[in-house]
Design a protein around this motif. Sequence first.
Motif, PDB file in Angstrom:
ATOM      1  N   ARG A 117       5.250   2.822   8.875  1.00  0.00           N
ATOM      2  CA  ARG A 117       5.298   2.647   7.104  1.00  0.00           C
ATOM      3  C   ARG A 117       6.624   2.446   6.687  1.00  0.00           C
ATOM      4  NH1 ARG A 117       1.359   6.363   8.959  1.00  0.00           N
ATOM      5  NH2 ARG A 117      -0.732   5.832   8.570  1.00  0.00           N
ATOM      6  N   HIS A 176      -5.232  14.540  -8.290  1.00  0.00           N
ATOM      7  CA  HIS A 176      -5.627  13.045  -8.859  1.00  0.00           C
ATOM      8  C   HIS A 176      -4.779  12.643  -9.903  1.00  0.00           C
ATOM      9  CE1 HIS A 176      -8.335  11.850  -5.599  1.00  0.00           C
ATOM     10  NE2 HIS A 176      -8.689  10.884  -6.232  1.00  0.00           N
ATOM     11  N   GLY A 230      -7.764   0.864  -4.978  1.00  0.00           N
ATOM     12  CA  GLY A 230      -7.181   2.033  -4.686  1.00  0.00           C
ATOM     13  C   GLY A 230      -5.728   2.030  -4.928  1.00  0.00           C
ATOM     14  N   GLU A 231      -4.902   2.517  -3.967  1.00  0.00           N
ATOM     15  CA  GLU A 231      -3.339   2.584  -3.910  1.00  0.00           C
ATOM     16  C   GLU A 231      -2.867   1.253  -3.353  1.00  0.00           C
ATOM     17  OE1 GLU A 231      -5.021   3.272  -1.555  1.00  0.00           O
ATOM     18  OE2 GLU A 231      -3.892   3.890   0.147  1.00  0.00           O
ATOM     19  N   ARG A 285      -3.891  -5.041  -8.752  1.00  0.00           N
ATOM     20  CA  ARG A 285      -4.539  -3.976  -8.109  1.00  0.00           C
ATOM     21  C   ARG A 285      -5.480  -4.197  -7.347  1.00  0.00           C
ATOM     22  NH1 ARG A 285      -6.636   1.680 -10.415  1.00  0.00           N
ATOM     23  NH2 ARG A 285      -6.449   2.920  -8.523  1.00  0.00           N
ATOM     24  N   ASP A 296      -2.536   9.383 -10.204  1.00  0.00           N
ATOM     25  CA  ASP A 296      -2.774   8.272 -11.206  1.00  0.00           C
ATOM     26  C   ASP A 296      -1.378   7.795 -11.656  1.00  0.00           C
ATOM     27  OD1 ASP A 296      -5.460   8.341 -10.446  1.00  0.00           O
ATOM     28  OD2 ASP A 296      -6.126   9.137 -12.398  1.00  0.00           O
ATOM     29  N   HIS A 335       0.529   7.201   3.035  1.00  0.00           N
ATOM     30  CA  HIS A 335       0.053   8.648   3.068  1.00  0.00           C
ATOM     31  C   HIS A 335      -0.258   9.134   1.534  1.00  0.00           C
ATOM     32  CE1 HIS A 335       1.342   9.052   7.091  1.00  0.00           C
ATOM     33  NE2 HIS A 335       2.561   8.729   6.889  1.00  0.00           N
ATOM     34  N   PHE A 336      -1.125   8.260   1.005  1.00  0.00           N
ATOM     35  CA  PHE A 336      -1.533   8.472  -0.573  1.00  0.00           C
ATOM     36  C   PHE A 336      -2.588   9.490  -0.427  1.00  0.00           C
ATOM     37  CE2 PHE A 336      -2.885   7.334  -4.903  1.00  0.00           C
ATOM     38  CZ  PHE A 336      -1.767   7.720  -5.565  1.00  0.00           C
ATOM     39  N   LYS A 337      -3.453   9.793   0.544  1.00  0.00           N
ATOM     40  CA  LYS A 337      -4.284  10.784   0.445  1.00  0.00           C
ATOM     41  C   LYS A 337      -3.590  12.154   0.602  1.00  0.00           C
ATOM     42  CE  LYS A 337      -8.471  12.095   3.138  1.00  0.00           C
ATOM     43  NZ  LYS A 337      -8.165  13.575   2.804  1.00  0.00           N
ATOM     44  N   ASN A 371      -2.325  12.952  -2.839  1.00  0.00           N
ATOM     45  CA  ASN A 371      -3.451  13.287  -3.709  1.00  0.00           C
ATOM     46  C   ASN A 371      -3.693  14.963  -3.576  1.00  0.00           C
ATOM     47  OD1 ASN A 371      -4.122  11.303  -5.675  1.00  0.00           O
ATOM     48  ND2 ASN A 371      -5.221  10.263  -4.326  1.00  0.00           N
ATOM     49  N   LYS A 380       2.035  -0.464   8.778  1.00  0.00           N
ATOM     50  CA  LYS A 380       1.533   0.878   8.726  1.00  0.00           C
ATOM     51  C   LYS A 380       1.523   1.476  10.294  1.00  0.00           C
ATOM     52  CE  LYS A 380      -0.279   1.699   4.444  1.00  0.00           C
ATOM     53  NZ  LYS A 380       0.013   2.784   3.497  1.00  0.00           N
ATOM     54  N   ASP A 411       0.741  -1.184  -0.040  1.00  0.00           N
ATOM     55  CA  ASP A 411       0.049  -0.037   0.045  1.00  0.00           C
ATOM     56  C   ASP A 411       0.821   1.341  -0.144  1.00  0.00           C
ATOM     57  OD1 ASP A 411      -3.141   0.933   0.757  1.00  0.00           O
ATOM     58  OD2 ASP A 411      -1.562   2.365   1.793  1.00  0.00           O
ATOM     59  N   ILE A 412       0.437   2.092  -0.824  1.00  0.00           N
ATOM     60  CA  ILE A 412       1.327   3.309  -0.896  1.00  0.00           C
ATOM     61  C   ILE A 412       0.946   4.287   0.320  1.00  0.00           C
ATOM     62  CG2 ILE A 412       1.985   5.342  -2.234  1.00  0.00           C
ATOM     63  CD1 ILE A 412       0.873   4.106  -4.839  1.00  0.00           C
TER      64      ILE A 412
HETATM   65  N1  LIG Z   1      -4.932   9.217  -7.784  1.00  0.00           N
HETATM   66  C1  LIG Z   1      -5.665   8.101  -7.331  1.00  0.00           C
HETATM   67  N2  LIG Z   1      -5.983   8.286  -5.596  1.00  0.00           N
HETATM   68  C2  LIG Z   1      -6.472   7.229  -5.426  1.00  0.00           C
HETATM   69  C3  LIG Z   1      -6.797   6.034  -6.413  1.00  0.00           C
HETATM   70  N3  LIG Z   1      -7.317   5.133  -5.578  1.00  0.00           N
HETATM   71  C4  LIG Z   1      -7.591   5.458  -4.211  1.00  0.00           C
HETATM   72  N4  LIG Z   1      -6.752   6.834  -4.142  1.00  0.00           N
HETATM   73  C5  LIG Z   1      -6.522   7.614  -2.925  1.00  0.00           C
HETATM   74  O1  LIG Z   1      -5.771   6.985  -2.118  1.00  0.00           O
HETATM   75  C6  LIG Z   1      -5.849   7.394  -0.827  1.00  0.00           C
HETATM   76  C7  LIG Z   1      -6.002   6.441   0.207  1.00  0.00           C
HETATM   77  O2  LIG Z   1      -5.990   7.086   1.173  1.00  0.00           O
HETATM   78  P1  LIG Z   1      -6.010   6.388   2.589  1.00  0.00           P
HETATM   79  O3  LIG Z   1      -6.888   4.998   2.613  1.00  0.00           O
HETATM   80  O4  LIG Z   1      -6.572   7.240   3.607  1.00  0.00           O
HETATM   81  O5  LIG Z   1      -4.481   6.040   2.747  1.00  0.00           O
HETATM   82  P2  LIG Z   1      -3.412   6.957   2.833  1.00  0.00           P
HETATM   83  O6  LIG Z   1      -3.577   8.270   2.783  1.00  0.00           O
HETATM   84  O7  LIG Z   1      -2.347   6.380   1.774  1.00  0.00           O
HETATM   85  O8  LIG Z   1      -2.653   6.555   4.105  1.00  0.00           O
HETATM   86  P3  LIG Z   1      -1.875   5.251   4.761  1.00  0.00           P
HETATM   87  O9  LIG Z   1      -2.389   4.071   3.795  1.00  0.00           O
HETATM   88  O10 LIG Z   1      -2.330   5.084   6.082  1.00  0.00           O
HETATM   89  O11 LIG Z   1      -0.467   5.392   4.321  1.00  0.00           O
HETATM   90  C8  LIG Z   1      -7.467   8.280  -1.042  1.00  0.00           C
HETATM   91  O12 LIG Z   1      -7.200   9.504  -1.144  1.00  0.00           O
HETATM   92  C9  LIG Z   1      -7.910   7.837  -2.164  1.00  0.00           C
HETATM   93  O13 LIG Z   1      -8.529   8.695  -2.966  1.00  0.00           O
HETATM   94  C10 LIG Z   1      -6.483   6.275  -7.743  1.00  0.00           C
HETATM   95  O14 LIG Z   1      -6.900   5.515  -8.489  1.00  0.00           O
HETATM   96  N5  LIG Z   1      -5.989   7.403  -8.027  1.00  0.00           N
END
Ligand SMILES: Nc1nc2c(ncn2[C@@H]2O[C@H](COP(=O)(O)OP(=O)(O)OP(=O)(O)O)[C@@H](O)[C@H]2O)c(=O)[nH]1
Length: 549
Positions: free
Chosen positions: A520, A415, A444-445, A441, A419, A405-407, A410, A516, A402-403
Amino acid sequence: MFKSSFPLWQPLALMVVLLTLLMVVLTQVFESQLRQQHRERLLQLAQLGAGLVHHAVQAGSEPTPGLLTRLLEGSQARLQILDDSGRVLLDSRRDGSVATQPVSVVPPEVSQALAGGIGYDLRSEANVGRVYFLALSLPLIDRVRVIRIAEPEAVLTGWLMTLRFWALLIWMLGLFIVLGVWRWLRLTLEMGRRDAAASQEVQVVARTRDLAMLQRLGSLMSACTTVGSACKVMEPIAEQLLPGARGSIALIRSSRGLELVTQWGGSWPGAIRFGAEECWALLKGNTHLSRDEGVEIQCDHQTQPGSQLCIPLLAQGEALGVFSLMFTDEGQMLAARSVAESMAEQVGLALANIRLRDNLKEQAIRDPLSGLFNRRHMMEFLESQLALSQRRQEPLSILMLDIDHFKNFNDSFGHDAGDFVILRVAKELTELVRKSDLVCRYGGEEMVVICPGTDLAGALDLANKLVVSVAALEFSHNGQDLGRVTLSAGVSCSHGDPISMEALMKAADEALYRAKRCGRNRVEAPEGAVPPPLRLSTPTLPAQTKEPG
Ligand SMILES: Nc1nc2c(ncn2[C@@H]2O[C@H](COP(=O)(O)OP(=O)(O)OP(=O)(O)O)[C@@H](O)[C@H]2O)c(=O)[nH]1
């Protein structure tokens, strides 16, 4: 039964009519010539008679009957010498003078001769039949004499009969020749027609056989699901449809140009790999003959001289490859062209179908953004691989990634940039895993790698390699520097034990959750599993994530 459609009797009738007309005209011409000659001969006799009279008169005497008889020797003519009143003075049929009685009626030819120098008449005489008369007047110093020649027409009629007999004979001979020529012509035409019909029948049989084989090829190829099976189906049919020809099919392999996928009829005398620009058929978009209308233009992928035919394999206007044939002579190549084009059409359609089916299959199992396998396919794969590993008592590991802090990422970069990062990370993972592993996949991420035949130690190694490699990537998108991202990974492993798919996934998910929680950018194994989880020394996010510039 062969029936002539050409009305042969018409030229025959025409020839017979022409021949008859010719004979009639010729007979008429010869007859008139004969009559003319006959008249001239009588005239000559008359002139000779006149000469005799003249000499005799000059000598002071009259010609004797003996002289006249000698003059007429060998002819049936009768010569008379008359005075100007029509009295016969001398007659070649009578001995001595006959001029005793005056004449009551002067014969018409004599009157004509006395009036104009010469006279003719044709009339019937008792006991003789038709007689031809010619009279010639001979003016002397003190008197006039008329020399009269008479000859039965039977003389001339005999000649005419002979002429008509020969004319009839020649006509019959001509007719015989005409009939012979007509019969020969008829037989020749009939034989020609029979030959043409027979060769047409052979062509129809061959064409029907070709069509049946092409149809069979089409139906077999439409059932093929891979290029390999399509080639297997095509080879024996190609050898029958194009006997004596060597053939090959090369398909376009995106960046690598064209590559030979099959060959038949002997080893292919051309390049195994070549660029599209080396084939005239692909450049032109239609069939190319190495020698066309006397002009020799060979494709560059052809390595040996010969009569080569290249046909592009097209589907909806797009080139898929090239169908090539090599013949020993040009005539063979020209004769095979239409069958080869039909075959190429079938092959092109079949290949397009296979490609379409592959694309649809790919679309059904792939995630459109990352190009990774989708969750549904992952579950199917995991289910079958887990069952296999349990049956073979082999390990199977799952990596859940899992990536981090992807939120935030973004939110910071948008976005689109997110992507882009998902796509790039997916590529990195795909490049680093084994070919036997499956990268998906999960949502999400979150990504999952299924590693058949990999134990926990190997899975941890791989997970570490992936986490380190991704952390080392520097991202930049649309000219914007995005910094780096990190991964957290949870690993679970089955060693052939009867664990369920869900339990294995749950174990990996729990390990990921722990990674996590533990900060992380790290890899965690299920609790209590050996070897212990590793802590990685790569930078953490979002501290290293650059703010959008
Ligand atoms: N750009 C993009 N964002 C995505 C996609 N799928 C999921 N996300 C985003 O990935 C984020 C995942 O957030 P969280 O589940 O809170 O996790 P996180 O921010 O990575 O935090 P941790 O996993 O705890 O490190 C969300 O903001 C989703 O909108 C996608 O296909 N493209």
